[in-house]
Design an enzyme around this catalytic site. Structure first.
Site, PDB file in Angstrom:
ATOM      1  N   ARG A 230       0.854  -1.182   0.000  1.00 43.91           N
ATOM      2  CA  ARG A 230       0.000   0.000   0.000  1.00 43.91           C
ATOM      3  C   ARG A 230       0.891   1.233   0.000  1.00 43.91           C
ATOM      4  NH1 ARG A 230      -3.345  -2.947  -1.547  1.00 43.91           N
ATOM      5  NH2 ARG A 230      -5.414  -3.372  -0.672  1.00 43.91           N
ATOM      6  N   HIS A 278      -1.022  -0.463 -10.091  1.00 43.67           N
ATOM      7  CA  HIS A 278      -1.642  -1.401  -9.143  1.00 43.67           C
ATOM      8  C   HIS A 278      -2.013  -2.730  -9.831  1.00 43.67           C
ATOM      9  CE1 HIS A 278      -3.785  -1.466  -5.028  1.00 43.67           C
ATOM     10  NE2 HIS A 278      -3.646  -2.702  -5.441  1.00 43.67           N
TER      11      HIS A 278
END
Ligand code: NAP
Length: 315
Positions: A230, A278
């Protein structure tokens, strides 16, 4: 029991519904997976479990007898924050296929850094013919932050490719072939030994901003970073300083504080950064749905809520 009693809500956005409901339905022919809005008042009142993908907390509040939610994602920091004032159990996706996909990405980008591909790309741009010294994988240490479902699978792949692997977790762990560490001192030792640092930690109160100026100062000089966890685990400006100073040689970033990465963000053009959108560990809807189905079946048959997130730890 009527057919309607088996309707399980999928609580998400219409865009997610289109992809997920057919996959979940195919994995659970005995159940009826429907968007939340299709439940009538009696069903909303009776519902004990929902399958969720970034649900709005308001939607979940419409289910007064909800006991647990099954997320189709592995990362749950947003759910943990959104559901802080409830005692709902949060079950996250733990899928061996996801772990293998992530391990493949860890190996791919570790090799990219290990074989100096960013540097050769820069040399090509300036028409520079300059071989760099070859270092064998057994003389390089990959430091894994996080030895959970994803970290363990990544460690196995890296070991099979000949790298030295060290790993860090919250509680002490033993993993064949891996030098393991825990705690603050363990982190300092791992950072000092690391050539390629790979982050596979959950985002929690403890890990937010973990990779800051002090951590980059402890890292072996010129080491690289791969962040597949993250964005907020890395202090963005500290990373920029570390790259500019050459403390960090290169960063492969798949996750960012804000996603999609804004067009004016410094990362896009920094020569020391590889930006990925991502994509390191995409969820496979078919294998994920089979896992959700098995968990729901054990709840139906034995009343067992699967292993769930520890709210105090945040993961
Ligand atoms: P997991 O099984 O819960 O493992 C988490 C690991 O991190 C464990 O080893 C845990 O230690 C360690 N950890 C947690 N807090 C720590 C702390 N404060 N200090 C040291 N170690 C700590 O999680 P996972 O399934 O491997 O997934 C990890 C994360 O990857 C997810 O939370 C998600 O954010 C991210 N992810 C990203 C993508 C992507 O596409 N980029 C895809 C999937 C997942 P213990 O072993 O002691 O518990």
């Amino acid at each position: 029991m009527s057919d309607r009693a088996y309707r399980i809500p999928f609580v998400s956005t219409p865009a997610n519904e289109a992809g997920w409901i057919p996959a979940l339905q195919a994995a659970m022919p005995g159940e009826r997976i429907v968007p939340l809005r299709e439940l009538d008042a009696a069903e909303l009142a009776a519902c004990e479990v929902a399958i969720v993908a970034n649900p709005s907390p308001e939607d979940l509040r419409r289910l007064p007898n909800l006991r647990w939610v099954h997320s189709v994602w592995a990362g749950v920091e947003r759910l943990v924050a959104d559901l802080a004032d409830t005692d709902l159990r949060i079950v996250r996706l733990v899928d061996p296929q996801l772990a293998e996909t992530m391990a493949e990405a860890v190996l791919a980008w570790t090799l990219y850094l290990h074989r100096d591909m960013p540097r050769y790309a820069r040399q090509q741009q300036s028409r520079q013919w300059q071989p760099l010294e070859y270092v064998k994988p057994r003389d390089k240490t990959v430091g894994l932050l996080g030895l959970g479902a994803l970290g363990e699978a990544a460690a196995r792949r890296l070991l099979a490719s000949g790298f030295r692997v060290e790993g860090w977790s919250r509680s002490p762990k033993s993993l064949a072939g891996v030098t393991t560490h825990a705690g603050a001192q363990g982190l300092a030792t791992l950072l000092a030994n690391t050539d390629i640092l790979v982050c596979l930690l959950p985002l929690t109160a403890e890990t937010r901003g973990l990779l800051d100026d002090a951590a980059f100062a402890q890292l072996r000089l010129g080491a690289s970073l791969v962040n597949f966890a993250r964005g907020a685990i890395v202090e963005d400006e500290a990373l920029r300083r570390a790259l500019d100073a050459g403390r960090v040689g290169h960063a492969v970033l798949d996750v960012f504080p804000v996603e999609p990465l804004p067009a004016d963000s410094w990362h896009w053009t920094h020569p020391g950064v590889t930006v990925l959108p991502h994509i390191s560990g995409p969820t496979d809807r078919v294998t994920a749905s089979a896992i959700v189905a098995a968990n729901l079946r054990s709840f139906r048959e034995r009343g067992v809520i699967p292993p769930h997130v520890d709210r105090a730890r945040g993961y």
